[in-house]
Motif scaffolding. Structure first.
Motif, PDB file in Angstrom:
ATOM      1  N   LYS A   7     -33.707 -11.339 -23.009  1.00 29.58           N
ATOM      2  CA  LYS A   7     -33.468  -9.932 -22.681  1.00 29.58           C
ATOM      3  C   LYS A   7     -32.484  -9.384 -23.705  1.00 29.58           C
ATOM      4  O   LYS A   7     -31.379  -9.894 -23.843  1.00 29.58           O
ATOM      5  CB  LYS A   7     -32.910  -9.786 -21.266  1.00 29.58           C
ATOM      6  CG  LYS A   7     -33.911 -10.129 -20.193  1.00 29.58           C
ATOM      7  CD  LYS A   7     -33.387  -9.805 -18.812  1.00 29.58           C
ATOM      8  CE  LYS A   7     -34.439 -10.106 -17.763  1.00 29.58           C
ATOM      9  NZ  LYS A   7     -33.943  -9.833 -16.415  1.00 29.58           N
ATOM     10  N   SER A   8     -32.883  -8.346 -24.405  1.00 29.56           N
ATOM     11  CA  SER A   8     -32.060  -7.820 -25.491  1.00 29.56           C
ATOM     12  C   SER A   8     -31.008  -6.822 -25.025  1.00 29.56           C
ATOM     13  O   SER A   8     -30.071  -6.529 -25.771  1.00 29.56           O
ATOM     14  CB  SER A   8     -32.946  -7.169 -26.557  1.00 29.56           C
ATOM     15  OG  SER A   8     -33.668  -6.094 -25.993  1.00 29.56           O
ATOM     16  N   HIS A   9     -31.122  -6.319 -23.810  1.00 31.78           N
ATOM     17  CA  HIS A   9     -30.169  -5.334 -23.284  1.00 31.78           C
ATOM     18  C   HIS A   9     -29.920  -5.612 -21.801  1.00 31.78           C
ATOM     19  O   HIS A   9     -30.268  -4.805 -20.940  1.00 31.78           O
ATOM     20  CB  HIS A   9     -30.690  -3.905 -23.484  1.00 31.78           C
ATOM     21  CG  HIS A   9     -30.770  -3.510 -24.914  1.00 31.78           C
ATOM     22  ND1 HIS A   9     -31.878  -3.764 -25.698  1.00 31.78           N
ATOM     23  CD2 HIS A   9     -29.871  -2.910 -25.710  1.00 31.78           C
ATOM     24  CE1 HIS A   9     -31.653  -3.321 -26.917  1.00 31.78           C
ATOM     25  NE2 HIS A   9     -30.443  -2.798 -26.951  1.00 31.78           N
ATOM     26  N   ASP A  10     -29.279  -6.715 -21.512  1.00 28.43           N
ATOM     27  CA  ASP A  10     -29.041  -7.170 -20.147  1.00 28.43           C
ATOM     28  C   ASP A  10     -27.660  -6.697 -19.691  1.00 28.43           C
ATOM     29  O   ASP A  10     -26.678  -6.888 -20.412  1.00 28.43           O
ATOM     30  CB  ASP A  10     -29.134  -8.702 -20.115  1.00 28.43           C
ATOM     31  CG  ASP A  10     -29.112  -9.292 -18.731  1.00 28.43           C
ATOM     32  OD1 ASP A  10     -28.998  -8.546 -17.738  1.00 28.43           O
ATOM     33  OD2 ASP A  10     -29.204 -10.536 -18.634  1.00 28.43           O
ATOM     34  N   ILE A  11     -27.592  -6.098 -18.510  1.00 30.93           N
ATOM     35  CA  ILE A  11     -26.297  -5.684 -17.965  1.00 30.93           C
ATOM     36  C   ILE A  11     -25.969  -6.403 -16.654  1.00 30.93           C
ATOM     37  O   ILE A  11     -24.957  -6.109 -16.031  1.00 30.93           O
ATOM     38  CB  ILE A  11     -26.227  -4.153 -17.757  1.00 30.93           C
ATOM     39  CG1 ILE A  11     -27.330  -3.672 -16.825  1.00 30.93           C
ATOM     40  CG2 ILE A  11     -26.270  -3.429 -19.096  1.00 30.93           C
ATOM     41  CD1 ILE A  11     -27.185  -2.233 -16.354  1.00 30.93           C
ATOM     42  N   VAL A  17     -23.096  -4.861 -22.304  1.00 29.61           N
ATOM     43  CA  VAL A  17     -24.512  -5.020 -22.644  1.00 29.61           C
ATOM     44  C   VAL A  17     -24.636  -6.318 -23.416  1.00 29.61           C
ATOM     45  O   VAL A  17     -23.889  -6.578 -24.371  1.00 29.61           O
ATOM     46  CB  VAL A  17     -25.018  -3.833 -23.495  1.00 29.61           C
ATOM     47  CG1 VAL A  17     -26.499  -4.002 -23.822  1.00 29.61           C
ATOM     48  CG2 VAL A  17     -24.782  -2.510 -22.764  1.00 29.61           C
ATOM     49  N   ARG A  18     -25.596  -7.167 -23.016  1.00 28.30           N
ATOM     50  CA  ARG A  18     -25.678  -8.518 -23.540  1.00 28.30           C
ATOM     51  C   ARG A  18     -27.100  -8.869 -23.965  1.00 28.30           C
ATOM     52  O   ARG A  18     -28.061  -8.273 -23.505  1.00 28.30           O
ATOM     53  CB  ARG A  18     -25.232  -9.531 -22.469  1.00 28.30           C
ATOM     54  CG  ARG A  18     -23.943  -9.124 -21.761  1.00 28.30           C
ATOM     55  CD  ARG A  18     -23.425 -10.190 -20.861  1.00 28.30           C
ATOM     56  NE  ARG A  18     -23.057 -11.373 -21.614  1.00 28.30           N
ATOM     57  CZ  ARG A  18     -21.960 -11.459 -22.357  1.00 28.30           C
ATOM     58  NH1 ARG A  18     -21.132 -10.450 -22.452  1.00 28.30           N
ATOM     59  NH2 ARG A  18     -21.699 -12.568 -23.017  1.00 28.30           N
ATOM     60  N   VAL A  19     -27.192  -9.875 -24.794  1.00 32.06           N
ATOM     61  CA  VAL A  19     -28.460 -10.545 -25.066  1.00 32.06           C
ATOM     62  C   VAL A  19     -28.456 -11.786 -24.183  1.00 32.06           C
ATOM     63  O   VAL A  19     -27.500 -12.565 -24.213  1.00 32.06           O
ATOM     64  CB  VAL A  19     -28.583 -10.927 -26.559  1.00 32.06           C
ATOM     65  CG1 VAL A  19     -29.850 -11.748 -26.795  1.00 32.06           C
ATOM     66  CG2 VAL A  19     -28.563  -9.687 -27.433  1.00 32.06           C
ATOM     67  N   GLN A  58     -30.571  -9.317 -32.571  1.00 32.68           N
ATOM     68  CA  GLN A  58     -30.331  -8.552 -31.353  1.00 32.68           C
ATOM     69  C   GLN A  58     -28.838  -8.410 -31.048  1.00 32.68           C
ATOM     70  O   GLN A  58     -28.421  -7.464 -30.388  1.00 32.68           O
ATOM     71  CB  GLN A  58     -31.052  -9.191 -30.168  1.00 32.68           C
ATOM     72  CG  GLN A  58     -32.554  -9.066 -30.254  1.00 32.68           C
ATOM     73  CD  GLN A  58     -33.280  -9.845 -29.178  1.00 32.68           C
ATOM     74  OE1 GLN A  58     -32.782 -10.836 -28.647  1.00 32.68           O
ATOM     75  NE2 GLN A  58     -34.485  -9.406 -28.845  1.00 32.68           N
ATOM     76  N   TYR A  63     -22.470  -2.236 -29.826  1.00 28.74           N
ATOM     77  CA  TYR A  63     -22.406  -2.067 -28.374  1.00 28.74           C
ATOM     78  C   TYR A  63     -22.830  -3.330 -27.609  1.00 28.74           C
ATOM     79  O   TYR A  63     -22.661  -3.398 -26.390  1.00 28.74           O
ATOM     80  CB  TYR A  63     -23.256  -0.866 -27.920  1.00 28.74           C
ATOM     81  CG  TYR A  63     -24.737  -1.007 -28.195  1.00 28.74           C
ATOM     82  CD1 TYR A  63     -25.575  -1.679 -27.308  1.00 28.74           C
ATOM     83  CD2 TYR A  63     -25.297  -0.465 -29.349  1.00 28.74           C
ATOM     84  CE1 TYR A  63     -26.932  -1.809 -27.565  1.00 28.74           C
ATOM     85  CE2 TYR A  63     -26.644  -0.582 -29.612  1.00 28.74           C
ATOM     86  CZ  TYR A  63     -27.450  -1.257 -28.719  1.00 28.74           C
ATOM     87  OH  TYR A  63     -28.791  -1.385 -28.975  1.00 28.74           O
ATOM     88  N   ILE A  64     -23.357  -4.325 -28.294  1.00 28.43           N
ATOM     89  CA  ILE A  64     -23.708  -5.596 -27.640  1.00 28.43           C
ATOM     90  C   ILE A  64     -22.441  -6.439 -27.559  1.00 28.43           C
ATOM     91  O   ILE A  64     -21.838  -6.773 -28.580  1.00 28.43           O
ATOM     92  CB  ILE A  64     -24.820  -6.348 -28.407  1.00 28.43           C
ATOM     93  CG1 ILE A  64     -26.108  -5.511 -28.475  1.00 28.43           C
ATOM     94  CG2 ILE A  64     -25.073  -7.726 -27.781  1.00 28.43           C
ATOM     95  CD1 ILE A  64     -26.820  -5.316 -27.162  1.00 28.43           C
ATOM     96  N   LYS A  98     -18.151 -11.283 -30.439  1.00 29.04           N
ATOM     97  CA  LYS A  98     -19.194 -11.449 -29.422  1.00 29.04           C
ATOM     98  C   LYS A  98     -18.786 -12.629 -28.545  1.00 29.04           C
ATOM     99  O   LYS A  98     -18.453 -13.706 -29.054  1.00 29.04           O
ATOM    100  CB  LYS A  98     -20.567 -11.741 -30.045  1.00 29.04           C
ATOM    101  CG  LYS A  98     -21.015 -10.742 -31.098  1.00 29.04           C
ATOM    102  CD  LYS A  98     -21.362  -9.391 -30.525  1.00 29.04           C
ATOM    103  CE  LYS A  98     -21.815  -8.456 -31.642  1.00 29.04           C
ATOM    104  NZ  LYS A  98     -22.111  -7.117 -31.161  1.00 29.04           N
TER     105      LYS A  98
END
Length: 165
Positions: A7-11, A17-19, A58, A63-64, A98
């Motif tokens: 998942k490239s935009h997992d919250i 916002v995470r991978v 990703q 913002y990640i 990160k």
């Protein structure tokens, strides 16, 4: 190693916002697991050098916040051996900008820091690369929808830098 999805935009699985990498293979087989298809070690797609490059790409946007390892069971020894080089590469590329979260059904003290079927030659090194460990099996009788980043009240959110001195 195989993985079910990335998942490239997992919250849902960590702060910001995470991978999230959903690895395959889990021997815990928790009752009412939210992802039982990932119990099978051969489920999904083979993890390759191209997968690493995809994850690194990703993670690039500012913002990640970071990478989450989830499953399945990231701390299965078969998975640890593949995940260690991945998280080392993430830290080499991004430094501490990160963070790394890991969800495990294992309990840190009894299964990852002590002799058990989950402890292997790379466990200590992998734990030192992880910033936040969410540990403990999902227990249906302790399930609570009000818990942030956990499915059941027995699970803990551990800042590993504070725990592993």
């Amino acid at each position: 190693m195989h993985y079910g999805t990335i998942k490239s935009h997992d919250i849902a699985n960590g702060t910001g916002v995470r991978v999230s990498l959903f690895v395959s293979g889990c021997r815990h087989c928790c009752k009412n697991c939210f992802n039982p298809e990932t119990w099978d070690f051969d489920y999904g797609t083979s993890f390759t050098a191209e997968t690493v490059m995809q994850i690194l790409k990703q993670l690039e946007p500012s913002y990640i916040q970071g990478l989450t390892l989830i499953g399945g069971e990231p701390m299965e020894p078969e998975n640890q051996r593949v995940l260690l080089p991945l998280v080392q590469t993430v830290h080499q590329k991004f430094g501490q900008t990160k963070d790394i979260w890991c969800y495990t059904g294992c309990v840190l003290e009894t299964e990852l820091l002590s002799d058990s079927m989950y402890r292997c030659e790379v466990t200590d090194a992998l734990l030192h690369e992880i910033d936040v460990l969410v540990d403990g099996p999902f227990l249906e009788e302790k399930k609570s929808l009000s818990l942030a980043f956990r499915g059941s009240a027995n699970q803990r959110i551990l800042q590993l830098k504070d725990v592993l001195l």
